[in-house]
Design an enzyme around this catalytic site. Sequence first.
Site, PDB file in Angstrom:
ATOM      1  N   VAL A   7       0.836  -1.207   0.000  1.00  0.00           N
ATOM      2  CA  VAL A   7       0.000   0.000   0.000  1.00  0.00           C
ATOM      3  C   VAL A   7       0.868   1.253   0.000  1.00  0.00           C
ATOM      4  O   VAL A   7       0.556   2.239  -0.674  1.00  0.00           O
ATOM      5  CB  VAL A   7      -0.965  -0.005   1.196  1.00  0.00           C
TER       6      VAL A   7
ATOM      7  N   CYS B 128     -10.870  -2.932   2.209  1.00  0.00           N
ATOM      8  CA  CYS B 128     -10.859  -2.913   0.743  1.00  0.00           C
ATOM      9  C   CYS B 128     -12.134  -3.491   0.142  1.00  0.00           C
ATOM     10  O   CYS B 128     -12.693  -2.940  -0.819  1.00  0.00           O
ATOM     11  CB  CYS B 128      -9.636  -3.661   0.222  1.00  0.00           C
TER      12      CYS B 128
ATOM     13  N   PRO C  73       2.361 -29.025   0.709  1.00  0.00           N
ATOM     14  CA  PRO C  73       2.648 -29.304   2.121  1.00  0.00           C
ATOM     15  C   PRO C  73       1.664 -30.338   2.655  1.00  0.00           C
ATOM     16  O   PRO C  73       0.651 -30.637   2.032  1.00  0.00           O
ATOM     17  CB  PRO C  73       2.453 -27.945   2.789  1.00  0.00           C
TER      18      PRO C  73
ATOM     19  N   HIS D 248      -9.804  -7.715  -6.161  1.00  0.00           N
ATOM     20  CA  HIS D 248     -10.893  -8.411  -5.477  1.00  0.00           C
ATOM     21  C   HIS D 248     -12.134  -8.425  -6.375  1.00  0.00           C
ATOM     22  O   HIS D 248     -12.443  -7.433  -7.047  1.00  0.00           O
ATOM     23  CB  HIS D 248     -11.258  -7.707  -4.170  1.00  0.00           C
TER      24      HIS D 248
ATOM     25  N   ASN E 277      -7.641  -3.973  -5.223  1.00  0.00           N
ATOM     26  CA  ASN E 277      -7.740  -3.869  -3.768  1.00  0.00           C
ATOM     27  C   ASN E 277      -6.637  -3.034  -3.143  1.00  0.00           C
ATOM     28  O   ASN E 277      -6.823  -2.444  -2.077  1.00  0.00           O
ATOM     29  CB  ASN E 277      -7.737  -5.263  -3.141  1.00  0.00           C
TER      30      ASN E 277
END
Length: 331
Positions: free
Chosen positions: A14, A130, A180, A238, A310
Amino acid sequence: MSNRVAIVGATGLVGEALLAILQQRSFPISELTLLASERSAGQIIDFNGEKHQVKLLDDFDFENIDFSFFSAGAAVSRIFAIKAANAGSVVIDNTSEFRYDDHIPLVIPEVNPHALKDFKKNNIIANPNCSTIQMLVALNPIHQAARIKSINVSTYQSISGAGRSMLNEYDRQVVDSNYPENEESFFAHNVIPQIGLFENNGYSLEEMKLVWETHKIFEDKSIEVNPTAVRVPVRFGHSESIGVVTQKHLSIGQIRALLSESSGIQLMDDDESYPIPLREGEGTDAVYIGRIRADLNHSNGVNLWVVADNIRKGAALNSIQIAETIIESNY
């Protein structure tokens, strides 16, 4: 009139966007100070052709700063945003620290700029989440024309919303063929219906932000907000699927006309076109809307698909627009 500006969290995603947008919009700056933690202090960042060294936040005196943009996490704002505000700086905070304080305005300039009128009581303005920003920019024209009764929203949120470290981890996982043991933590090829911790009601914190912030910004706690927040394997941008039911009936044509005339919105050309995060959700400033269609079950219902960057509109740009509104309105 030029302003003395400080950016707290200047080396984050940001912070980088703030610097880029300040430069692109020719925000009037006479002096720029970049601040960060000990880990990032000392870095050199270019702004408007000049080199600026990132200073250590812990030692900084905000007394001669006009605007302080905070984007370094709630824990940092809890201490240093108060310090800056008490020193006379106008704090625009991009964390969750002050959003739900009744005495702190929570502002989207296209939606509720009037909330800024009393900001000098505390010298702090909160930037909404956001996902809330893009949703309410999209819905405000409808709300003003027909009053929204209920909102059903599912968000599809990019990895960058979790910060630079998670974005770097995502990039690593994209090229790592070894999953994983706990596949839920592997979000490069996954969709995860949890953002933030779960609250006592079973909803995640990210979901409840949409509820609380909608009520505060629209100044109406009677609006029913039913949210689901999902992390998806997208780097930036987004997306939101939003269904609303209004008190007054609006035709799809009326809704398209309202949206096309509203600031901050880019309406897609026809009913079959729609925005996507890869194209409209990165490096863009507008809130993009497509797939506008009538609800199949509610005569006063409408569904929309909404996409925005976003990091830019959902954080940095909204903060700068708040500062611009203060300057232009001479509050």
